[in-house]
Design a protein around this motif. Structure first.
Motif, mmCIF file in Angstrom:
data_model
loop_
_atom_site.group_PDB
_atom_site.id
_atom_site.type_symbol
_atom_site.label_atom_id
_atom_site.label_comp_id
_atom_site.label_asym_id
_atom_site.label_seq_id
_atom_site.Cartn_x
_atom_site.Cartn_y
_atom_site.Cartn_z
ATOM 1 N N ASP A 279 2.255 -0.417 9.185
ATOM 2 C CA ASP A 279 1.972 -0.135 7.776
ATOM 3 C C ASP A 279 1.490 -1.431 7.127
ATOM 4 O O ASP A 279 2.294 -2.289 6.745
ATOM 5 C CB ASP A 279 3.240 0.386 7.091
ATOM 6 C CG ASP A 279 2.976 0.866 5.659
ATOM 7 O OD1 ASP A 279 1.993 0.411 5.047
ATOM 8 O OD2 ASP A 279 3.776 1.678 5.149
ATOM 9 N N THR A 280 0.168 -1.579 6.999
ATOM 10 C CA THR A 280 -0.399 -2.830 6.478
ATOM 11 C C THR A 280 0.049 -3.102 5.047
ATOM 12 O O THR A 280 0.359 -4.239 4.695
ATOM 13 C CB THR A 280 -1.938 -2.784 6.547
ATOM 14 O OG1 THR A 280 -2.336 -2.523 7.893
ATOM 15 C CG2 THR A 280 -2.541 -4.102 6.094
ATOM 16 N N LYS A 281 0.087 -2.052 4.226
ATOM 17 C CA LYS A 281 0.470 -2.243 2.822
ATOM 18 C C LYS A 281 1.899 -2.777 2.720
ATOM 19 O O LYS A 281 2.176 -3.675 1.920
ATOM 20 C CB LYS A 281 0.340 -0.940 2.039
ATOM 21 C CG LYS A 281 0.654 -1.101 0.556
ATOM 22 C CD LYS A 281 0.472 0.192 -0.219
ATOM 23 C CE LYS A 281 -0.979 0.488 -0.465
ATOM 24 N NZ LYS A 281 -1.181 1.596 -1.438
ATOM 25 N N PHE A 282 2.815 -2.256 3.536
ATOM 26 C CA PHE A 282 4.204 -2.723 3.521
ATOM 27 C C PHE A 282 4.286 -4.170 4.016
ATOM 28 O O PHE A 282 5.051 -4.983 3.497
ATOM 29 C CB PHE A 282 5.077 -1.807 4.379
ATOM 30 C CG PHE A 282 6.538 -2.148 4.355
ATOM 31 C CD1 PHE A 282 7.207 -2.320 3.158
ATOM 32 C CD2 PHE A 282 7.248 -2.299 5.543
ATOM 33 C CE1 PHE A 282 8.569 -2.636 3.125
ATOM 34 C CE2 PHE A 282 8.597 -2.609 5.530
ATOM 35 C CZ PHE A 282 9.259 -2.782 4.313
ATOM 36 N N PHE A 283 3.463 -4.493 5.008
ATOM 37 C CA PHE A 283 3.422 -5.858 5.535
ATOM 38 C C PHE A 283 2.953 -6.831 4.449
ATOM 39 O O PHE A 283 3.542 -7.897 4.260
ATOM 40 C CB PHE A 283 2.502 -5.931 6.760
ATOM 41 C CG PHE A 283 2.488 -7.276 7.428
ATOM 42 C CD1 PHE A 283 3.487 -7.631 8.312
ATOM 43 C CD2 PHE A 283 1.473 -8.184 7.169
ATOM 44 C CE1 PHE A 283 3.481 -8.880 8.938
ATOM 45 C CE2 PHE A 283 1.456 -9.421 7.787
ATOM 46 C CZ PHE A 283 2.462 -9.769 8.674
ATOM 47 N N ILE A 284 1.894 -6.446 3.717
ATOM 48 C CA ILE A 284 1.387 -7.282 2.629
ATOM 49 C C ILE A 284 2.453 -7.434 1.548
ATOM 50 O O ILE A 284 2.650 -8.523 0.994
ATOM 51 C CB ILE A 284 0.095 -6.674 2.025
ATOM 52 C CG1 ILE A 284 -1.033 -6.637 3.068
ATOM 53 C CG2 ILE A 284 -0.341 -7.439 0.788
ATOM 54 C CD1 ILE A 284 -1.557 -7.976 3.480
ATOM 55 N N PHE A 285 3.157 -6.348 1.257
ATOM 56 C CA PHE A 285 4.233 -6.368 0.256
ATOM 57 C C PHE A 285 5.303 -7.389 0.632
ATOM 58 O O PHE A 285 5.709 -8.228 -0.181
ATOM 59 C CB PHE A 285 4.854 -4.964 0.155
ATOM 60 C CG PHE A 285 6.124 -4.887 -0.634
ATOM 61 C CD1 PHE A 285 6.109 -4.936 -2.020
ATOM 62 C CD2 PHE A 285 7.353 -4.761 0.018
ATOM 63 C CE1 PHE A 285 7.300 -4.856 -2.743
ATOM 64 C CE2 PHE A 285 8.539 -4.682 -0.697
ATOM 65 C CZ PHE A 285 8.510 -4.742 -2.081
ATOM 66 N N ARG A 286 5.738 -7.365 1.881
ATOM 67 C CA ARG A 286 6.782 -8.282 2.332
ATOM 68 C C ARG A 286 6.265 -9.718 2.395
ATOM 69 O O ARG A 286 6.978 -10.664 2.042
ATOM 70 C CB ARG A 286 7.297 -7.845 3.712
ATOM 71 C CG ARG A 286 7.984 -6.494 3.690
ATOM 72 C CD ARG A 286 8.528 -6.107 5.043
ATOM 73 N NE ARG A 286 9.667 -6.929 5.412
ATOM 74 C CZ ARG A 286 10.292 -6.847 6.579
ATOM 75 N NH1 ARG A 286 9.886 -5.957 7.495
ATOM 76 N NH2 ARG A 286 11.322 -7.609 6.861
ATOM 77 N N LEU A 287 5.025 -9.864 2.817
ATOM 78 C CA LEU A 287 4.413 -11.191 2.904
ATOM 79 C C LEU A 287 4.342 -11.852 1.535
ATOM 80 O O LEU A 287 4.684 -13.033 1.362
ATOM 81 C CB LEU A 287 2.998 -11.036 3.481
ATOM 82 C CG LEU A 287 2.332 -12.261 4.085
ATOM 83 C CD1 LEU A 287 3.101 -12.732 5.308
ATOM 84 C CD2 LEU A 287 0.907 -11.914 4.478
ATOM 85 N N CYS A 288 3.921 -11.067 0.551
ATOM 86 C CA CYS A 288 3.808 -11.602 -0.812
ATOM 87 C C CYS A 288 5.179 -11.890 -1.408
ATOM 88 O O CYS A 288 5.328 -12.857 -2.168
ATOM 89 C CB CYS A 288 3.041 -10.631 -1.688
ATOM 90 S SG CYS A 288 1.293 -10.474 -1.215
ATOM 91 N N ASN A 289 6.193 -11.099 -1.067
ATOM 92 C CA ASN A 289 7.543 -11.375 -1.550
ATOM 93 C C ASN A 289 8.067 -12.698 -1.004
ATOM 94 O O ASN A 289 8.798 -13.423 -1.679
ATOM 95 C CB ASN A 289 8.502 -10.250 -1.148
ATOM 96 C CG ASN A 289 8.397 -9.059 -2.064
ATOM 97 O OD1 ASN A 289 7.762 -9.135 -3.124
ATOM 98 N ND2 ASN A 289 8.993 -7.943 -1.678
ATOM 99 N N LEU A 290 7.672 -13.016 0.227
ATOM 100 C CA LEU A 290 8.152 -14.241 0.859
ATOM 101 C C LEU A 290 7.401 -15.488 0.359
ATOM 102 O O LEU A 290 8.016 -16.525 0.114
ATOM 103 C CB LEU A 290 7.983 -14.154 2.381
ATOM 104 C CG LEU A 290 8.947 -13.234 3.121
ATOM 105 C CD1 LEU A 290 8.502 -13.060 4.567
ATOM 106 C CD2 LEU A 290 10.366 -13.795 3.071
ATOM 107 N N TYR A 291 6.061 -15.384 0.253
ATOM 108 C CA TYR A 291 5.264 -16.589 0.020
ATOM 109 C C TYR A 291 4.561 -16.635 -1.330
ATOM 110 O O TYR A 291 3.866 -17.598 -1.619
ATOM 111 C CB TYR A 291 4.228 -16.732 1.152
ATOM 112 C CG TYR A 291 4.887 -16.841 2.499
ATOM 113 C CD1 TYR A 291 5.716 -17.911 2.800
ATOM 114 C CD2 TYR A 291 4.718 -15.853 3.472
ATOM 115 C CE1 TYR A 291 6.336 -18.016 4.016
ATOM 116 C CE2 TYR A 291 5.339 -15.946 4.696
ATOM 117 C CZ TYR A 291 6.150 -17.028 4.960
ATOM 118 O OH TYR A 291 6.771 -17.128 6.181
ATOM 119 N N ALA A 292 4.722 -15.586 -2.150
ATOM 120 C CA ALA A 292 4.081 -15.605 -3.475
ATOM 121 C C ALA A 292 5.106 -15.576 -4.607
ATOM 122 O O ALA A 292 4.911 -16.247 -5.602
ATOM 123 C CB ALA A 292 3.126 -14.444 -3.612
#
Length: 331
Positions: A318-331
């Motif tokens: 799930d790319t959208k979920f991956f982007i969501f988690r990535l942004c929570n970690l590094y943004a």
């Protein structure tokens, strides 16, 4: 049996939790993803996300692949050093128009305050930086420059290795026809010619002081058998020395690079000449490195963390979920 302090249940119960079930519960209830994905921000997250609050004076821009080889352009703030608040923008694809469209969601005043952006040799990245951050000095990462030259050295080695493989194959076929037992000739270190050219690969990426004894022996053999490989290797080392000289000024670096271009022209290597022409086209951005010695390390740090994150998840479904988690970690 010890008790888990929050629930009062045994630790055995805690470790018996179904991992797949926990992952689904985290995605649907604990993470907040289910509500977020239907917000205006969540709907376009797979295409782009920007974080104006993470802007800084020194940025890096690079490309990364969260899943299935799909490339994203990623802009990071150097000051955050690959940690929280690093991520300024993540945009699907490398098309400069698409990346610019996303970055223009950030106020132009904030973008004009950027003083330096590090990037690779990509023309599309250069165009993005030129228009998105008009007041910034563009600095081409020295390691991308050196990588291209090292790849040119490997091209010379690989060409010789294919010649050695073809010669070995022909000799084997000839031995079969004559009914003789084939024994390949071995060099002083015990390698056959094709083994020498395969095993010597990693030594050609290193500077001589980092060679082990066995690597030095292999390199000496390769250089004695293939003088053109020796010439190509030393061209790469001359370029490395230019960038590694901490006392070098901009003017000295410009002069030394001009001398390196002359050596390349005299070498007769086609691949080196092509690379030198590319470097000459981007000479100002390459020379800018010697002002602050800035590199794309912060972007590479984020890239390596994304790859590790992806590997830990055994791929991204799930790319959208991956982007969501990535942004929570590094943004």
């Amino acid at each position: 049996m010890d008790r888990y302090p929050i629930t009062g249940r045994s630790l055995e119960w805690f470790f018996d939790i179904d991992g797949d079930l926990f992952e689904r519960q985290y995605k649907r209830h604990l993470s907040g993803y289910w509500k977020w994905k239907d917000t205006p921000e969540g709907k376009h997250a797979e295409r782009w996300r920007v974080f104006p609050e993470n802007m800084g004076e020194h940025l890096s821009i690079d490309e990364t692949s969260p899943s299935n080889g799909e490339l994203y352009t990623i802009v990071t703030n150097k000051k955050a050093r690959g940690r929280e608040h690093s991520l300024v923008a993540i945009v699907l694809g490398t098309d400069s128009d698409e990346v610019l469209r996303a970055l223009r969601q950030i106020d132009s005043g904030a973008r004009r305050k950027v003083t330096e952006v590090t990037l690779d040799l990509s023309d599309s990245m250069n165009r993005v930086c030129r228009y998105a951050f008009p007041g910034a000095k563009r600095v081409i990462d020295r390691f991308h420059v050196q990588k291209q030259v090292l790849e040119a050295v490997q091209e010379v080695r690989i060409a010789h290795r294919w010649d050695a493989i073809n010669a070995d194959t022909e000799a084997r076929e000839q031995a079969k026809l004559t009914g003789e037992k084939y024994e390949p000739a071995r060099l002083s270190n015990g390698d056959t010619l094709k083994e020498l050219l395969a095993r010597g690969r990693y030594a050609l990426f290193k500077s001589p002081e980092k060679w082990t004894d066995s690597q030095r022996q292999r390199v000496d053999l390769m250089f004695s058998l293939y003088p053109d490989l020796k010439k190509a290797y030393w061209l790469s080392q001359h370029l490395r020395a230019i960038f590694s000289n901490k006392k070098s000024t901009v003017d000295n670096a410009r002069l030394n690079l001009a001398r390196w271009y002359n050596r390349v022209a005299e070498s007769g290597f086609k691949s080196f000449n092509t690379i030198a022409a590319t470097f000459y086209e981007h000479s100002d951005e390459i020379i800018n490195y010697f002002d602050n010695r800035s590199t794309n390390a912060s972007a590479e740090s984020i890239n390596s963390k994304i790859k590790a994150f992806r590997a830990k998840l055994h791929g991204v479904n799930d790319t959208k979920f991956f982007i969501f988690r990535l942004c929570n970690l590094y943004a």
